[in-house]
Design a protein around this motif. Structure first.
Motif, PDB file in Angstrom:
ATOM      1  N   THR A  40       0.838  -1.209   0.000  1.00  0.00           N
ATOM      2  CA  THR A  40       0.000   0.000   0.000  1.00  0.00           C
ATOM      3  C   THR A  40       0.869   1.253   0.000  1.00  0.00           C
ATOM      4  OG1 THR A  40      -1.793  -1.145   1.130  1.00  0.00           O
ATOM      5  CG2 THR A  40      -1.772   1.259   1.284  1.00  0.00           C
ATOM      6  N   LYS A  41       1.865   1.267   0.875  1.00  0.00           N
ATOM      7  CA  LYS A  41       2.768   2.425   0.940  1.00  0.00           C
ATOM      8  C   LYS A  41       3.540   2.595  -0.362  1.00  0.00           C
ATOM      9  CE  LYS A  41       3.488   2.512   5.923  1.00  0.00           C
ATOM     10  NZ  LYS A  41       4.476   2.419   7.018  1.00  0.00           N
ATOM     11  N   PHE A  42       4.014   1.489  -0.923  1.00  0.00           N
ATOM     12  CA  PHE A  42       4.793   1.559  -2.158  1.00  0.00           C
ATOM     13  C   PHE A  42       3.936   2.040  -3.321  1.00  0.00           C
ATOM     14  CE2 PHE A  42       6.820  -0.374  -5.936  1.00  0.00           C
ATOM     15  CZ  PHE A  42       8.027   0.287  -5.872  1.00  0.00           C
ATOM     16  N   GLN A  71       6.665  14.504   0.302  1.00  0.00           N
ATOM     17  CA  GLN A  71       7.512  14.409   1.502  1.00  0.00           C
ATOM     18  C   GLN A  71       6.908  13.447   2.519  1.00  0.00           C
ATOM     19  OE1 GLN A  71       7.830  18.556   2.551  1.00  0.00           O
ATOM     20  NE2 GLN A  71       9.711  18.826   1.376  1.00  0.00           N
ATOM     21  N   GLU A  72       5.613  13.522   2.677  1.00  0.00           N
ATOM     22  CA  GLU A  72       4.923  12.635   3.621  1.00  0.00           C
ATOM     23  C   GLU A  72       5.079  11.170   3.196  1.00  0.00           C
ATOM     24  OE1 GLU A  72       0.304  11.439   4.407  1.00  0.00           O
ATOM     25  OE2 GLU A  72       0.736  13.577   4.240  1.00  0.00           O
ATOM     26  N   VAL A  73       4.853  10.915   1.930  1.00  0.00           N
ATOM     27  CA  VAL A  73       4.938   9.551   1.419  1.00  0.00           C
ATOM     28  C   VAL A  73       6.387   9.052   1.473  1.00  0.00           C
ATOM     29  CG1 VAL A  73       4.617   8.132  -0.647  1.00  0.00           C
ATOM     30  CG2 VAL A  73       2.873   9.779   0.012  1.00  0.00           C
ATOM     31  N   SER A  79      10.449   4.362   6.319  1.00  0.00           N
ATOM     32  CA  SER A  79      10.312   3.658   7.589  1.00  0.00           C
ATOM     33  C   SER A  79       9.952   2.187   7.392  1.00  0.00           C
ATOM     34  CB  SER A  79       9.248   4.341   8.458  1.00  0.00           C
ATOM     35  OG  SER A  79       7.962   4.168   7.881  1.00  0.00           O
ATOM     36  N   ASN A  80       9.814   1.761   6.142  1.00  0.00           N
ATOM     37  CA  ASN A  80       9.451   0.375   5.856  1.00  0.00           C
ATOM     38  C   ASN A  80      10.675  -0.363   5.305  1.00  0.00           C
ATOM     39  OD1 ASN A  80       8.452  -1.858   3.997  1.00  0.00           O
ATOM     40  ND2 ASN A  80       6.609  -1.351   5.160  1.00  0.00           N
ATOM     41  N   ILE A  83      10.509  -1.843   1.705  1.00  0.00           N
ATOM     42  CA  ILE A  83      10.574  -0.834   0.638  1.00  0.00           C
ATOM     43  C   ILE A  83      11.982  -0.268   0.530  1.00  0.00           C
ATOM     44  CG2 ILE A  83       9.700   1.378  -0.196  1.00  0.00           C
ATOM     45  CD1 ILE A  83       7.036   0.700   1.210  1.00  0.00           C
ATOM     46  N   VAL A  84      12.619  -0.014   1.652  1.00  0.00           N
ATOM     47  CA  VAL A  84      14.003   0.480   1.635  1.00  0.00           C
ATOM     48  C   VAL A  84      14.901  -0.534   0.932  1.00  0.00           C
ATOM     49  CG1 VAL A  84      15.993   1.038   3.081  1.00  0.00           C
ATOM     50  CG2 VAL A  84      13.743   1.973   3.650  1.00  0.00           C
ATOM     51  N   ASN A  85      14.699  -1.810   1.227  1.00  0.00           N
ATOM     52  CA  ASN A  85      15.470  -2.857   0.562  1.00  0.00           C
ATOM     53  C   ASN A  85      15.213  -2.843  -0.945  1.00  0.00           C
ATOM     54  OD1 ASN A  85      17.178  -5.251   0.494  1.00  0.00           O
ATOM     55  ND2 ASN A  85      15.295  -6.375   0.108  1.00  0.00           N
TER      56      ASN A  85
END
Length: 117
Positions: A40-42, A71-73, A79-80, A83-85
């Motif tokens: 969902t975030k991605f 910026q918010e997204v 923080s995930n 997703i960072v990976n």
């Protein structure tokens, strides 16, 4: 000897798929899709990226609301871990694509004697 450049391009495409970087990217993307919160975030992050790119391509000004949303997204995805990976794996793949592009463009650079910055 005639070279079929498209056969070479197709071989390159297959080679890209066989790289460790692409395999890692594919796994990281699967990991994000397997986690509903990360997906969902991605998806939200990608939608904001597309909106900004469309505005840039059409010459529209990027309004403050869009900047704030971006910026918010961005904070949410940072923080995930999944997703960072994924973004790290995308960066590694991007290095390969940029290297290939530089190699492919070498004949034109040499022809026009273009100097790299």
């Amino acid at each position: 000897m005639t070279v079929n450049i498209y056969d070479i391009a197709n071989d390159l495409e297959k080679g890209i798929r066989d790289t460790e970087q692409f395999t890692n990217l594919k796994q990281a993307y699967a990991d994000v899709n397997a986690d509903p919160e990360a997906k969902t975030k991605f998806d939200r992050f990608r939608n904001v990226q597309v909106t900004i790119q469309e505005k840039q391509m059409t010459g529209q000004e990027i309004d403050q609301e869009t900047i704030d949303l971006a910026q918010e997204v961005a904070e949410e995805v940072q923080s995930n871990k999944a997703i960072v990976n994924l973004m790290d794996k995308e960066q590694a793949m991007s290095v390969i694509i940029n290297d290939l592009n530089r190699i492919i463009m070498t004949p034109l650079q040499e022809l026009y004697d273009i100097k790299e910055d």
